[in-house]
Design a protein around this motif. Structure first.
Motif, PDB file in Angstrom:
ATOM      1  N   ARG A 132       0.830  -1.206   0.000  1.00 39.13           N
ATOM      2  CA  ARG A 132       0.000   0.000   0.000  1.00 39.13           C
ATOM      3  C   ARG A 132       0.864   1.255   0.000  1.00 39.13           C
ATOM      4  NH1 ARG A 132      -4.717   1.067   4.453  1.00 39.13           N
ATOM      5  NH2 ARG A 132      -5.985   2.551   3.243  1.00 39.13           N
ATOM      6  N   ALA A 133       2.004   1.207   0.695  1.00 39.47           N
ATOM      7  CA  ALA A 133       2.894   2.370   0.719  1.00 39.47           C
ATOM      8  C   ALA A 133       3.419   2.682  -0.680  1.00 39.47           C
ATOM      9  CB  ALA A 133       4.056   2.125   1.679  1.00 39.47           C
ATOM     10  N   VAL A 134       3.720   1.647  -1.448  1.00 35.52           N
ATOM     11  CA  VAL A 134       4.175   1.840  -2.828  1.00 35.52           C
ATOM     12  C   VAL A 134       3.038   2.381  -3.675  1.00 35.52           C
ATOM     13  CG1 VAL A 134       5.086   0.696  -4.878  1.00 35.52           C
ATOM     14  CG2 VAL A 134       5.950   0.069  -2.610  1.00 35.52           C
ATOM     15  N   LEU A 135       1.841   1.843  -3.484  1.00 36.25           N
ATOM     16  CA  LEU A 135       0.659   2.339  -4.191  1.00 36.25           C
ATOM     17  C   LEU A 135       0.470   3.835  -3.961  1.00 36.25           C
ATOM     18  CD1 LEU A 135      -2.140   2.052  -5.623  1.00 36.25           C
ATOM     19  CD2 LEU A 135      -3.056   1.378  -3.384  1.00 36.25           C
ATOM     20  N   HIS A 136       0.584   4.262  -2.714  1.00 31.06           N
ATOM     21  CA  HIS A 136       0.407   5.677  -2.403  1.00 31.06           C
ATOM     22  C   HIS A 136       1.512   6.528  -3.029  1.00 31.06           C
ATOM     23  CE1 HIS A 136      -2.351   4.979   1.349  1.00 31.06           C
ATOM     24  NE2 HIS A 136      -2.826   4.449   0.234  1.00 31.06           N
ATOM     25  N   ALA A 137       2.731   5.984  -3.077  1.00 30.98           N
ATOM     26  CA  ALA A 137       3.830   6.710  -3.734  1.00 30.98           C
ATOM     27  C   ALA A 137       3.554   6.852  -5.226  1.00 30.98           C
ATOM     28  CB  ALA A 137       5.148   5.984  -3.492  1.00 30.98           C
ATOM     29  N   GLN A 138       3.008   5.815  -5.834  1.00 30.90           N
ATOM     30  CA  GLN A 138       2.643   5.893  -7.247  1.00 30.90           C
ATOM     31  C   GLN A 138       1.594   6.981  -7.475  1.00 30.90           C
ATOM     32  OE1 GLN A 138       1.326   1.874  -8.010  1.00 30.90           O
ATOM     33  NE2 GLN A 138       3.277   1.298  -8.951  1.00 30.90           N
ATOM     34  N   ALA A 139       0.576   6.996  -6.619  1.00 26.69           N
ATOM     35  CA  ALA A 139      -0.480   7.999  -6.770  1.00 26.69           C
ATOM     36  C   ALA A 139       0.079   9.410  -6.650  1.00 26.69           C
ATOM     37  CB  ALA A 139      -1.576   7.762  -5.730  1.00 26.69           C
ATOM     38  N   ARG A 140       0.989   9.609  -5.687  1.00 30.89           N
ATOM     39  CA  ARG A 140       1.606  10.937  -5.541  1.00 30.89           C
ATOM     40  C   ARG A 140       2.375  11.301  -6.801  1.00 30.89           C
ATOM     41  NH1 ARG A 140       2.557   8.938  -0.283  1.00 30.89           N
ATOM     42  NH2 ARG A 140       4.702   8.368  -0.817  1.00 30.89           N
ATOM     43  N   ALA A 141       3.036  10.310  -7.402  1.00 28.63           N
ATOM     44  CA  ALA A 141       3.834  10.574  -8.599  1.00 28.63           C
ATOM     45  C   ALA A 141       2.963  10.910  -9.805  1.00 28.63           C
ATOM     46  CB  ALA A 141       4.725   9.370  -8.913  1.00 28.63           C
ATOM     47  N   THR A 142       1.723  10.447  -9.798  1.00 30.79           N
ATOM     48  CA  THR A 142       0.808  10.813 -10.895  1.00 30.79           C
ATOM     49  C   THR A 142       0.174  12.180 -10.656  1.00 30.79           C
ATOM     50  OG1 THR A 142      -1.203   9.847  -9.911  1.00 30.79           O
ATOM     51  CG2 THR A 142       0.200   8.380 -11.238  1.00 30.79           C
ATOM     52  N   GLY A 143       0.209  12.650  -9.412  1.00 31.68           N
ATOM     53  CA  GLY A 143      -0.433  13.919  -9.071  1.00 31.68           C
ATOM     54  C   GLY A 143      -1.941  13.810  -8.949  1.00 31.68           C
ATOM     55  N   LEU A 144      -2.456  12.577  -8.791  1.00 31.49           N
ATOM     56  CA  LEU A 144      -3.898  12.358  -8.738  1.00 31.49           C
ATOM     57  C   LEU A 144      -4.320  11.798  -7.380  1.00 31.49           C
ATOM     58  CD1 LEU A 144      -4.383  10.698 -12.238  1.00 31.49           C
ATOM     59  CD2 LEU A 144      -5.153  12.986 -11.568  1.00 31.49           C
ATOM     60  N   PRO A 145      -5.521  12.140  -6.922  1.00 38.07           N
ATOM     61  CA  PRO A 145      -6.038  11.535  -5.697  1.00 38.07           C
ATOM     62  C   PRO A 145      -6.324  10.056  -5.913  1.00 38.07           C
ATOM     63  CG  PRO A 145      -7.700  12.929  -6.708  1.00 38.07           C
ATOM     64  CD  PRO A 145      -6.436  13.150  -7.480  1.00 38.07           C
ATOM     65  N   LEU A 146      -6.229   9.299  -4.822  1.00 38.58           N
ATOM     66  CA  LEU A 146      -6.408   7.852  -4.883  1.00 38.58           C
ATOM     67  C   LEU A 146      -7.609   7.446  -4.042  1.00 38.58           C
ATOM     68  CD1 LEU A 146      -5.315   4.933  -5.550  1.00 38.58           C
ATOM     69  CD2 LEU A 146      -4.040   5.104  -3.392  1.00 38.58           C
ATOM     70  N   LEU A 147      -8.508   6.673  -4.649  1.00 39.62           N
ATOM     71  CA  LEU A 147      -9.617   6.062  -3.932  1.00 39.62           C
ATOM     72  C   LEU A 147      -9.314   4.576  -3.787  1.00 39.62           C
ATOM     73  CD1 LEU A 147     -12.640   7.667  -5.821  1.00 39.62           C
ATOM     74  CD2 LEU A 147     -11.477   8.515  -3.780  1.00 39.62           C
ATOM     75  N   GLU A 148      -9.566   4.025  -2.599  1.00 36.30           N
ATOM     76  CA  GLU A 148      -9.272   2.614  -2.349  1.00 36.30           C
ATOM     77  C   GLU A 148     -10.566   1.862  -2.029  1.00 36.30           C
ATOM     78  OE1 GLU A 148      -5.102   2.223  -0.237  1.00 36.30           O
ATOM     79  OE2 GLU A 148      -6.237   3.896   0.620  1.00 36.30           O
ATOM     80  N   ALA A 149     -10.815   0.790  -2.761  1.00 34.48           N
ATOM     81  CA  ALA A 149     -11.921  -0.110  -2.474  1.00 34.48           C
ATOM     82  C   ALA A 149     -11.345  -1.276  -1.674  1.00 34.48           C
ATOM     83  CB  ALA A 149     -12.571  -0.598  -3.763  1.00 34.48           C
ATOM     84  N   MET A 150     -11.681  -1.351  -0.401  1.00 36.94           N
ATOM     85  CA  MET A 150     -11.122  -2.376   0.464  1.00 36.94           C
ATOM     86  C   MET A 150     -11.964  -3.648   0.377  1.00 36.94           C
ATOM     87  SD  MET A 150      -8.618  -0.561   1.583  1.00 36.94           S
ATOM     88  CE  MET A 150      -7.903  -1.653   2.821  1.00 36.94           C
ATOM     89  N   ILE A 151     -11.289  -4.775   0.175  1.00 33.98           N
ATOM     90  CA  ILE A 151     -11.977  -6.061   0.116  1.00 33.98           C
ATOM     91  C   ILE A 151     -11.262  -7.044   1.036  1.00 33.98           C
ATOM     92  CG2 ILE A 151     -12.814  -5.717  -2.244  1.00 33.98           C
ATOM     93  CD1 ILE A 151     -10.598  -7.645  -3.182  1.00 33.98           C
ATOM     94  N   PRO A 152     -11.977  -8.072   1.533  1.00 31.27           N
ATOM     95  CA  PRO A 152     -11.329  -9.075   2.380  1.00 31.27           C
ATOM     96  C   PRO A 152     -10.520 -10.060   1.548  1.00 31.27           C
ATOM     97  CG  PRO A 152     -13.631  -9.632   2.076  1.00 31.27           C
ATOM     98  CD  PRO A 152     -13.427  -8.293   1.408  1.00 31.27           C
ATOM     99  N   ALA A 153      -9.615 -10.772   2.208  1.00 28.77           N
ATOM    100  CA  ALA A 153      -8.795 -11.758   1.500  1.00 28.77           C
ATOM    101  C   ALA A 153      -9.671 -12.855   0.899  1.00 28.77           C
ATOM    102  CB  ALA A 153      -7.767 -12.350   2.462  1.00 28.77           C
TER     103      ALA A 153
END
Length: 228
Positions: free
Chosen positions: A55-76
């Motif tokens: 998730r930390a990498v995902l958030h870094a990617q979103a910051r690098a795109t300059g776009l807000p990130l929405l997360e749909a949380m699902i169970p395993a």
């Protein structure tokens, strides 16, 4: 004379090369504007579902795109009904935040059944799906991505389709040359998934550190990547 505003678009973001290149492709157009990213995250693991990206990498990617990130949380342990409910809620949340937003783009390349599944779900929710890369020749597309500056690593390999030794490798020309003939150059049949660290869709590269590779479910070789 009135000027038409670009169509606002939500982008389904996996953290992999196809989603990243979809963003790059859409940003070349004047008739659409990507306003946010949407990612499905497995809650217990805090990782992108299927790709296994932290998730930390995902958030870094979103910051690098300059776009807000929405997360749909699902169970395993997630069946289609639970997944579809989580996605429907995420789309409702997106529309509440961006009134008029009713279009979502996907990075699918040629699997018609997956496209039809997304079209059905979007129709039920009153959304319009877009498939900017669909139908492209994947061998040519893979080399176009690399030539265009996209940098990624294989973070998940289906060992029933591709040797586990490919896990962790750079997605580059050498890898494409080494892929067996039956493996799609973009991994569209699920042979592999990638984690993007740089490209024209990012404002700056993401520094990643390669970790261990582990076999999950007796089939999938996951290589862990973390922020340095």
């Amino acid at each position: 004379m009135s000027t038409l505003l670009p169509l606002p678009v939500l982008l389904a973001w996996s953290g992999g090369k196809d989603a990243a290149w979809t963003l790059h492709t859409l940003r070349q157009r004047s008739d659409v504007e990507v306003v946010a990213l949407l990612t499905t995250v497995t809650a217990e693991y805090e990782r992108v579902s299927m790709q296994g990206i932290r998730r930390a990498v995902l958030h870094a990617q979103a910051r690098a795109t300059g776009l807000p990130l929405l997360e749909a949380m699902i169970p395993a342990a997630c069946d289609n009904a639970v997944y579809e409910a989580a996605m429907a809620q995420a789309l409702d949340d997106a529309q509440a935040r961006w009134p008029g937003l009713r279009s979502i783009a996907f990075g699918d390349l040629f699997l018609q059944d997956i496209r039809a599944y997304r079209e059905r779900n979007c129709a039920r929710a009153g959304w319009q799906p877009l498939f900017p890369l669909f139908g492209r020749d994947t061998a040519a597309l893979a080399r176009e991505m690399i030539a265009g500056g996209l940098r990624a690593n294989l973070c998940c390999v289906d060992t029933q389709q591709l040797d586990a030794d490919f896990a962790g490798r750079d997605f580059d020309a050498a890898l494409l040359d080494d892929l067996p003939a039956h493996v799609d150059a973009c991994g569209e049949n699920g042979e592999f998934h990638t984690c993007v660290r740089d490209g024209p869709m990012f404002t700056a590269p993401i520094a990643l550190e390669r970790g261990d590779t582990v076999l999950r479910d007796g089939r999938f070789a996951y290589t862990d990547f973390g922020l340095t």
